[in-house]
Design a protein around this motif. Structure first.
Motif, PDB file in Angstrom:
ATOM      1  N   ALA A 129     -38.343 -37.978 -20.116  1.00 45.81           N
ATOM      2  CA  ALA A 129     -38.923 -36.797 -19.481  1.00 45.81           C
ATOM      3  C   ALA A 129     -38.217 -36.493 -18.166  1.00 45.81           C
ATOM      4  O   ALA A 129     -37.912 -35.333 -17.863  1.00 45.81           O
ATOM      5  N   ALA A 130     -37.951 -37.546 -17.374  1.00 47.23           N
ATOM      6  CA  ALA A 130     -37.258 -37.338 -16.102  1.00 47.23           C
ATOM      7  C   ALA A 130     -35.844 -36.817 -16.325  1.00 47.23           C
ATOM      8  O   ALA A 130     -35.378 -35.903 -15.631  1.00 47.23           O
ATOM      9  N   SER A 131     -35.152 -37.383 -17.312  1.00 43.91           N
ATOM     10  CA  SER A 131     -33.775 -36.973 -17.568  1.00 43.91           C
ATOM     11  C   SER A 131     -33.707 -35.554 -18.116  1.00 43.91           C
ATOM     12  O   SER A 131     -32.933 -34.720 -17.632  1.00 43.91           O
ATOM     13  N   LEU A 132     -34.510 -35.275 -19.138  1.00 43.77           N
ATOM     14  CA  LEU A 132     -34.502 -33.956 -19.763  1.00 43.77           C
ATOM     15  C   LEU A 132     -34.972 -32.883 -18.790  1.00 43.77           C
ATOM     16  O   LEU A 132     -34.369 -31.806 -18.684  1.00 43.77           O
ATOM     17  N   GLY A 133     -36.043 -33.192 -18.049  1.00 41.39           N
ATOM     18  CA  GLY A 133     -36.548 -32.229 -17.078  1.00 41.39           C
ATOM     19  C   GLY A 133     -35.548 -31.945 -15.975  1.00 41.39           C
ATOM     20  O   GLY A 133     -35.323 -30.789 -15.604  1.00 41.39           O
ATOM     21  N   GLY A 134     -34.914 -32.997 -15.451  1.00 41.04           N
ATOM     22  CA  GLY A 134     -33.931 -32.806 -14.397  1.00 41.04           C
ATOM     23  C   GLY A 134     -32.728 -32.017 -14.872  1.00 41.04           C
ATOM     24  O   GLY A 134     -32.242 -31.124 -14.167  1.00 41.04           O
ATOM     25  N   PHE A 135     -32.244 -32.327 -16.077  1.00 41.16           N
ATOM     26  CA  PHE A 135     -31.086 -31.605 -16.604  1.00 41.16           C
ATOM     27  C   PHE A 135     -31.408 -30.131 -16.798  1.00 41.16           C
ATOM     28  O   PHE A 135     -30.605 -29.256 -16.456  1.00 41.16           O
ATOM     29  N   ASN A 136     -32.585 -29.840 -17.333  1.00 42.05           N
ATOM     30  CA  ASN A 136     -32.987 -28.446 -17.558  1.00 42.05           C
ATOM     31  C   ASN A 136     -33.106 -27.695 -16.240  1.00 42.05           C
ATOM     32  O   ASN A 136     -32.666 -26.540 -16.119  1.00 42.05           O
ATOM     33  N   VAL A 137     -33.684 -28.339 -15.240  1.00 39.26           N
ATOM     34  CA  VAL A 137     -33.786 -27.717 -13.917  1.00 39.26           C
ATOM     35  C   VAL A 137     -32.389 -27.451 -13.352  1.00 39.26           C
ATOM     36  O   VAL A 137     -32.124 -26.393 -12.769  1.00 39.26           O
ATOM     37  N   GLY A 138     -31.481 -28.409 -13.540  1.00 36.85           N
ATOM     38  CA  GLY A 138     -30.123 -28.230 -13.050  1.00 36.85           C
ATOM     39  C   GLY A 138     -29.417 -27.059 -13.707  1.00 36.85           C
ATOM     40  O   GLY A 138     -28.709 -26.285 -13.042  1.00 36.85           O
ATOM     41  N   VAL A 139     -29.609 -26.906 -15.017  1.00 35.34           N
ATOM     42  CA  VAL A 139     -29.019 -25.766 -15.718  1.00 35.34           C
ATOM     43  C   VAL A 139     -29.538 -24.457 -15.139  1.00 35.34           C
ATOM     44  O   VAL A 139     -28.780 -23.501 -14.924  1.00 35.34           O
ATOM     45  N   GLU A 140     -30.845 -24.414 -14.856  1.00 39.25           N
ATOM     46  CA  GLU A 140     -31.425 -23.178 -14.303  1.00 39.25           C
ATOM     47  C   GLU A 140     -30.907 -22.901 -12.894  1.00 39.25           C
ATOM     48  O   GLU A 140     -30.624 -21.750 -12.540  1.00 39.25           O
ATOM     49  N   ILE A 141     -30.760 -23.930 -12.089  1.00 40.80           N
ATOM     50  CA  ILE A 141     -30.213 -23.732 -10.738  1.00 40.80           C
ATOM     51  C   ILE A 141     -28.791 -23.203 -10.829  1.00 40.80           C
ATOM     52  O   ILE A 141     -28.410 -22.263 -10.114  1.00 40.80           O
ATOM     53  N   GLY A 142     -27.987 -23.805 -11.681  1.00 38.14           N
ATOM     54  CA  GLY A 142     -26.619 -23.334 -11.858  1.00 38.14           C
ATOM     55  C   GLY A 142     -26.569 -21.904 -12.353  1.00 38.14           C
ATOM     56  O   GLY A 142     -25.730 -21.101 -11.902  1.00 38.14           O
ATOM     57  N   GLN A 143     -27.465 -21.565 -13.249  1.00 37.72           N
ATOM     58  CA  GLN A 143     -27.534 -20.204 -13.778  1.00 37.72           C
ATOM     59  C   GLN A 143     -27.934 -19.204 -12.710  1.00 37.72           C
ATOM     60  O   GLN A 143     -27.326 -18.129 -12.576  1.00 37.72           O
ATOM     61  N   GLU A 144     -28.933 -19.552 -11.919  1.00 36.40           N
ATOM     62  CA  GLU A 144     -29.382 -18.633 -10.863  1.00 36.40           C
ATOM     63  C   GLU A 144     -28.310 -18.466  -9.784  1.00 36.40           C
ATOM     64  O   GLU A 144     -28.176 -17.381  -9.203  1.00 36.40           O
ATOM     65  N   ALA A 145     -27.545 -19.508  -9.530  1.00 33.30           N
ATOM     66  CA  ALA A 145     -26.468 -19.388  -8.544  1.00 33.30           C
ATOM     67  C   ALA A 145     -25.428 -18.373  -9.012  1.00 33.30           C
ATOM     68  O   ALA A 145     -24.888 -17.606  -8.202  1.00 33.30           O
ATOM     69  N   ILE A 146     -25.139 -18.362 -10.310  1.00 35.64           N
ATOM     70  CA  ILE A 146     -24.200 -17.381 -10.857  1.00 35.64           C
ATOM     71  C   ILE A 146     -24.744 -15.968 -10.680  1.00 35.64           C
ATOM     72  O   ILE A 146     -24.027 -15.046 -10.272  1.00 35.64           O
ATOM     73  N   VAL A 147     -26.023 -15.792 -10.975  1.00 36.15           N
ATOM     74  CA  VAL A 147     -26.649 -14.471 -10.841  1.00 36.15           C
ATOM     75  C   VAL A 147     -26.612 -14.007  -9.389  1.00 36.15           C
ATOM     76  O   VAL A 147     -26.260 -12.859  -9.092  1.00 36.15           O
ATOM     77  N   LEU A 148     -26.968 -14.901  -8.474  1.00 35.59           N
ATOM     78  CA  LEU A 148     -27.008 -14.532  -7.063  1.00 35.59           C
ATOM     79  C   LEU A 148     -25.614 -14.231  -6.512  1.00 35.59           C
ATOM     80  O   LEU A 148     -25.466 -13.424  -5.590  1.00 35.59           O
ATOM     81  N   ALA A 149     -24.590 -14.867  -7.062  1.00 36.74           N
ATOM     82  CA  ALA A 149     -23.234 -14.598  -6.612  1.00 36.74           C
ATOM     83  C   ALA A 149     -22.729 -13.259  -7.147  1.00 36.74           C
ATOM     84  O   ALA A 149     -21.978 -12.544  -6.479  1.00 36.74           O
ATOM     85  N   PHE A 150     -23.160 -12.896  -8.344  1.00 32.89           N
ATOM     86  CA  PHE A 150     -22.635 -11.697  -8.993  1.00 32.89           C
ATOM     87  C   PHE A 150     -23.395 -10.421  -8.629  1.00 32.89           C
ATOM     88  O   PHE A 150     -22.786  -9.379  -8.334  1.00 32.89           O
ATOM     89  N   LEU A 151     -24.729 -10.485  -8.654  1.00 35.99           N
ATOM     90  CA  LEU A 151     -25.538  -9.270  -8.608  1.00 35.99           C
ATOM     91  C   LEU A 151     -25.352  -8.439  -7.337  1.00 35.99           C
ATOM     92  O   LEU A 151     -25.183  -7.203  -7.428  1.00 35.99           O
ATOM     93  N   PRO A 152     -25.388  -9.007  -6.135  1.00 39.07           N
ATOM     94  CA  PRO A 152     -25.244  -8.156  -4.938  1.00 39.07           C
ATOM     95  C   PRO A 152     -23.924  -7.395  -4.901  1.00 39.07           C
ATOM     96  O   PRO A 152     -23.893  -6.203  -4.568  1.00 39.07           O
ATOM     97  N   LEU A 153     -22.829  -8.066  -5.248  1.00 38.61           N
ATOM     98  CA  LEU A 153     -21.530  -7.402  -5.238  1.00 38.61           C
ATOM     99  C   LEU A 153     -21.463  -6.309  -6.299  1.00 38.61           C
ATOM    100  O   LEU A 153     -20.940  -5.210  -6.049  1.00 38.61           O
ATOM    101  N   ALA A 154     -21.993  -6.599  -7.485  1.00 39.25           N
ATOM    102  CA  ALA A 154     -21.996  -5.596  -8.549  1.00 39.25           C
ATOM    103  C   ALA A 154     -22.830  -4.380  -8.156  1.00 39.25           C
ATOM    104  O   ALA A 154     -22.447  -3.231  -8.429  1.00 39.25           O
ATOM    105  N   TYR A 155     -23.950  -4.606  -7.490  1.00 40.70           N
ATOM    106  CA  TYR A 155     -24.813  -3.493  -7.081  1.00 40.70           C
ATOM    107  C   TYR A 155     -24.111  -2.607  -6.054  1.00 40.70           C
ATOM    108  O   TYR A 155     -24.215  -1.379  -6.101  1.00 40.70           O
ATOM    109  N   LEU A 156     -23.382  -3.232  -5.149  1.00 42.42           N
ATOM    110  CA  LEU A 156     -22.665  -2.457  -4.125  1.00 42.42           C
ATOM    111  C   LEU A 156     -21.543  -1.616  -4.737  1.00 42.42           C
ATOM    112  O   LEU A 156     -21.234  -0.522  -4.244  1.00 42.42           O
TER     113      LEU A 156
END
Length: 413
Positions: free
Chosen positions: A343-370
């Motif tokens: 549970a700790a391993s699977l939960g941590g890995f899933n959270v990490g994937v989401e953090i990495g995914q959100e970082a991509i969105v946050l890096a892309f979206l503001p520049l694309a909007y401008l």
């Protein structure tokens, strides 16, 4: 379209991606240590190392035919043992344990064949409650290699994810540090998506049109051959299709909601198959999974050129998220852990994937909007970027589905 616009497009689409992003299965190994109930000075170890990694490190394919045989592995047995065990150190309460190989086998994982190196660790003291591990496999060859280490003593288990950036761990069986295990897998999940170019390009393809609105033009119906502004591609159409064009979105809030739907749909579906695969409920061949991921990238990018799904892009994210979840799961399929540790391993890995995914969105979206109102974004980024992604994904699909190498394409493997 001039060369300057193409160069600007390439810079916008790819400059912020990880510099050595890889679309193939990451370099993973699985190290398991178990106490011996009959001898409290001995640990039994099993180290599963991918043959492709060993071939890269020391050379296994003697005749260079692209196929590694059992005979070729056997002929390099001592070299494999020497290479691996020289890059592993185990200590018990600070005292070094001597490592000696006992057997070598071959096992099939979902992503290919692995050498199974079995060894004993003889410690000067009784097997201690605190075990130190120094892991340096592939450290000088692959900065993104990681080893999943588990230590079993009866019903107690401790674990960690190690690699070139974090080669050491202290495993305490009296009081397993589930928080450190969780955070190590969070970090692993972040790097898994950041070094997975195919996952990034899928998400990017879905985000490209998020700051635009596809509207029907006022010039009604056209006959014969028309130029579709939304794709920039000449289309010979026999009927009378309506004419559409891309316009800049008028507000940030609708854009944010659209992106939120896409990301949430992708998260829900890939989390389901990630969990099912890691728990052993669902299993598909690696070639089928990787080919499906390549197809998903191609479909998502192609939809930007010839939109079939116009209003509910999140449906693409949801549908293909299931196959991406199986791709994520390949990073954890070698784990054999009790429920709490899993549970700790699977939960941590899933959270990490989401953090990495959100970082991509946050890096892309503001520049694309401008840039959404500029011709550079509508033509250069959306059109040319989608075409480039389509081409890359199509080559991935050919390579993965038919197991062929395309000359000059190794940088995107």
């Amino acid at each position: 379209m001039n060369a300057r616009l193409i160069l600007l497009t390439l810079a916008f689409v790819f400059a912020w991606l990880p510099p050595v992003a890889s679309a193939h299965k990451e370099s993973d190994a699985y190290l398991s240590l178990r106490t011996d109930p009959a001898n409290d000075h001995v640990l039994h170890g099993q180290w599963d190392i991918a043959l492709r990694d060993l071939d890269f490190a020391i050379g296994l394919d003697g005749n260079h035919d692209g196929a590694i045989t059992w005979g070729e592995v056997q002929s390099r047995r001592e070299a494999i043992e020497r290479y691996a065990l020289q890059r592993l150190a185990i200590t018990g309460d600070g005292l070094q344990c001597e490592l000696s190989p006992t057997a070598q086998l071959i096992d099939e994982h979902t992503d290919g064949a692995y050498a199974v190196l079995r060894f004993d660790a003889l410690c000067d003291k009784n097997i201690p409650s605190t075990l130190g591990v120094v892991y340096q496999l592939m450290a000088d060859l692959d900065p993104y290699h990681r080893g999943i280490v588990t230590f079993h003593a009866g019903e107690r288990t401790a674990g960690a994810v190690l690699g070139p950036d974090q080669p050491t761990a202290t495993l305490n069986l009296r009081k397993p540090d589930r928080w450190n295990e969780f955070t190590s897998f969070v970090s692993d999940g972040i790097w898994h998506i950041w070094t997975g170019l195919d996952h990034i390009l899928f998400l990017l393809s879905l985000l490209l049109p998020a700051v635009l609105i596809r509207r029907r033009a006022d010039d009604g119906w056209r006959k014969g051959t028309v130029v579709a502004e939304g794709s920039g591609t000449l289309m010979a159409l026999a009927g009378q299709p309506p004419h559409y064009r891309w316009e800049a979105a008028t507000g940030l809030w609708p854009v944010f909601l659209d992106v939120l739907k896409v990301v949430s749909a992708f998260t829900v579906s890939h989390s389901v198959t990630l969990s099912l695969a890691v728990l052993g409920i669902v299993a598909l061949p690696s070639r089928l999974v990787e080919s499906g991921i390549a197809l998903s990238v191609m479909v998502a990018a192609f939809n930007n050129l010839y939109p079939v799904v116009r209003q509910r892009t999140w449906l693409i994210a949801f549908a293909f998220g299931f196959i991406h979840g199986l791709g994520f799961a390949s990073a954890l399929t070698g784990l054999q852990l009790p429920p709490a540790a899993m549970a700790a391993s699977l939960g941590g890995f899933n959270v990490g994937v989401e953090i990495g995914q959100e970082a991509i969105v946050l890096a892309f979206l503001p520049l694309a909007y401008l840039l959404r109102r500029t011709r550079f974004y509508r033509i250069g980024v959306l059109r040319v970027g989608s075409v480039l992604i389509c081409v890359i994904a199509a080559l991935w699909l050919v390579q993965r589905a038919f197991d062929v190498a395309i000359p000059g394409f190794s940088a995107f493997l």
